[in-house]
Design a protein around this motif. Sequence first.
Motif, PDB file in Angstrom:
ATOM      1  N   ASP A  57       0.838  -1.200   0.000  1.00 29.66           N
ATOM      2  CA  ASP A  57       0.000   0.000   0.000  1.00 29.66           C
ATOM      3  C   ASP A  57       0.873   1.250   0.000  1.00 29.66           C
ATOM      4  O   ASP A  57       1.953   1.265   0.587  1.00 29.66           O
ATOM      5  N   GLY A  58       0.381   2.297  -0.644  1.00 25.32           N
ATOM      6  CA  GLY A  58       1.052   3.584  -0.558  1.00 25.32           C
ATOM      7  C   GLY A  58       0.876   4.160   0.833  1.00 25.32           C
ATOM      8  O   GLY A  58      -0.097   3.862   1.530  1.00 25.32           O
ATOM      9  N   ILE A  59       1.828   4.983   1.245  1.00 22.54           N
ATOM     10  CA  ILE A  59       1.741   5.664   2.541  1.00 22.54           C
ATOM     11  C   ILE A  59       1.806   7.168   2.306  1.00 22.54           C
ATOM     12  O   ILE A  59       2.749   7.671   1.695  1.00 22.54           O
ATOM     13  N   ALA A  60       0.793   7.861   2.792  1.00 20.78           N
ATOM     14  CA  ALA A  60       0.778   9.321   2.786  1.00 20.78           C
ATOM     15  C   ALA A  60       0.750   9.779   4.239  1.00 20.78           C
ATOM     16  O   ALA A  60       0.439   8.997   5.140  1.00 20.78           O
ATOM     17  N   ARG A  61       1.061  11.061   4.460  1.00 18.51           N
ATOM     18  CA  ARG A  61       0.993  11.600   5.823  1.00 18.51           C
ATOM     19  C   ARG A  61       0.279  12.941   5.791  1.00 18.51           C
ATOM     20  O   ARG A  61       0.517  13.753   4.899  1.00 18.51           O
ATOM     21  N   ILE A  62      -0.592  13.134   6.780  1.00 19.86           N
ATOM     22  CA  ILE A  62      -1.235  14.426   7.004  1.00 19.86           C
ATOM     23  C   ILE A  62      -0.888  14.825   8.428  1.00 19.86           C
ATOM     24  O   ILE A  62      -1.211  14.104   9.368  1.00 19.86           O
ATOM     25  N   GLU A  63      -0.187  15.930   8.577  1.00 22.23           N
ATOM     26  CA  GLU A  63       0.299  16.386   9.889  1.00 22.23           C
ATOM     27  C   GLU A  63       1.082  15.278  10.591  1.00 22.23           C
ATOM     28  O   GLU A  63       0.971  15.103  11.802  1.00 22.23           O
ATOM     29  N   GLY A  64       1.828  14.493   9.812  1.00 22.47           N
ATOM     30  CA  GLY A  64       2.631  13.411  10.376  1.00 22.47           C
ATOM     31  C   GLY A  64       1.856  12.124  10.623  1.00 22.47           C
ATOM     32  O   GLY A  64       2.452  11.103  10.967  1.00 22.47           O
ATOM     33  N   PHE A  65       0.547  12.162  10.447  1.00 21.95           N
ATOM     34  CA  PHE A  65      -0.317  10.999  10.700  1.00 21.95           C
ATOM     35  C   PHE A  65      -0.312  10.103   9.466  1.00 21.95           C
ATOM     36  O   PHE A  65      -0.578  10.564   8.358  1.00 21.95           O
ATOM     37  N   PRO A 103      -4.176   2.023  -0.661  1.00 23.44           N
ATOM     38  CA  PRO A 103      -3.975   0.898  -1.571  1.00 23.44           C
ATOM     39  C   PRO A 103      -3.986   1.350  -3.030  1.00 23.44           C
ATOM     40  O   PRO A 103      -4.758   2.229  -3.407  1.00 23.44           O
ATOM     41  N   GLY A 104      -3.101   0.757  -3.825  1.00 20.47           N
ATOM     42  CA  GLY A 104      -3.089   1.031  -5.258  1.00 20.47           C
ATOM     43  C   GLY A 104      -2.322   2.268  -5.672  1.00 20.47           C
ATOM     44  O   GLY A 104      -2.351   2.640  -6.838  1.00 20.47           O
ATOM     45  N   ALA A 105      -1.637   2.899  -4.735  1.00 25.45           N
ATOM     46  CA  ALA A 105      -0.891   4.120  -5.061  1.00 25.45           C
ATOM     47  C   ALA A 105       0.600   3.829  -5.078  1.00 25.45           C
ATOM     48  O   ALA A 105       1.082   2.920  -4.400  1.00 25.45           O
ATOM     49  N   GLU A 106       1.331   4.616  -5.860  1.00 32.30           N
ATOM     50  CA  GLU A 106       2.783   4.468  -5.977  1.00 32.30           C
ATOM     51  C   GLU A 106       3.467   5.714  -5.397  1.00 32.30           C
ATOM     52  O   GLU A 106       2.883   6.798  -5.385  1.00 32.30           O
TER      53      GLU A 106
END
Length: 69
Positions: free
Chosen positions: A30-38, A43-46
């Motif tokens: 799964d791709g990992i993004a962060r919002i305010e460090g969270f 899924p499905g992202a690069e």
Amino acid sequence: MFGNNDESTAPVAVGETYEVTIQDIAREGDGIARIEGFVIFVPGAEVGDTVNIKITKVLRKFAFSEIEE
């Protein structure tokens, strides 16, 4: 007042949408993004993708989302 509401410390909420850039890939792919460090699993992202996501589940330390079409 605070109880067991896991969302109380999260900067995101179930059903909300956000534009994020994928920064990492989790072991499961799964791709990992962060919002305010969270951490938010996408899924499905690069790595490097900028996507609009909708939050589907929020836990204490991370959240799950799906890509909005």
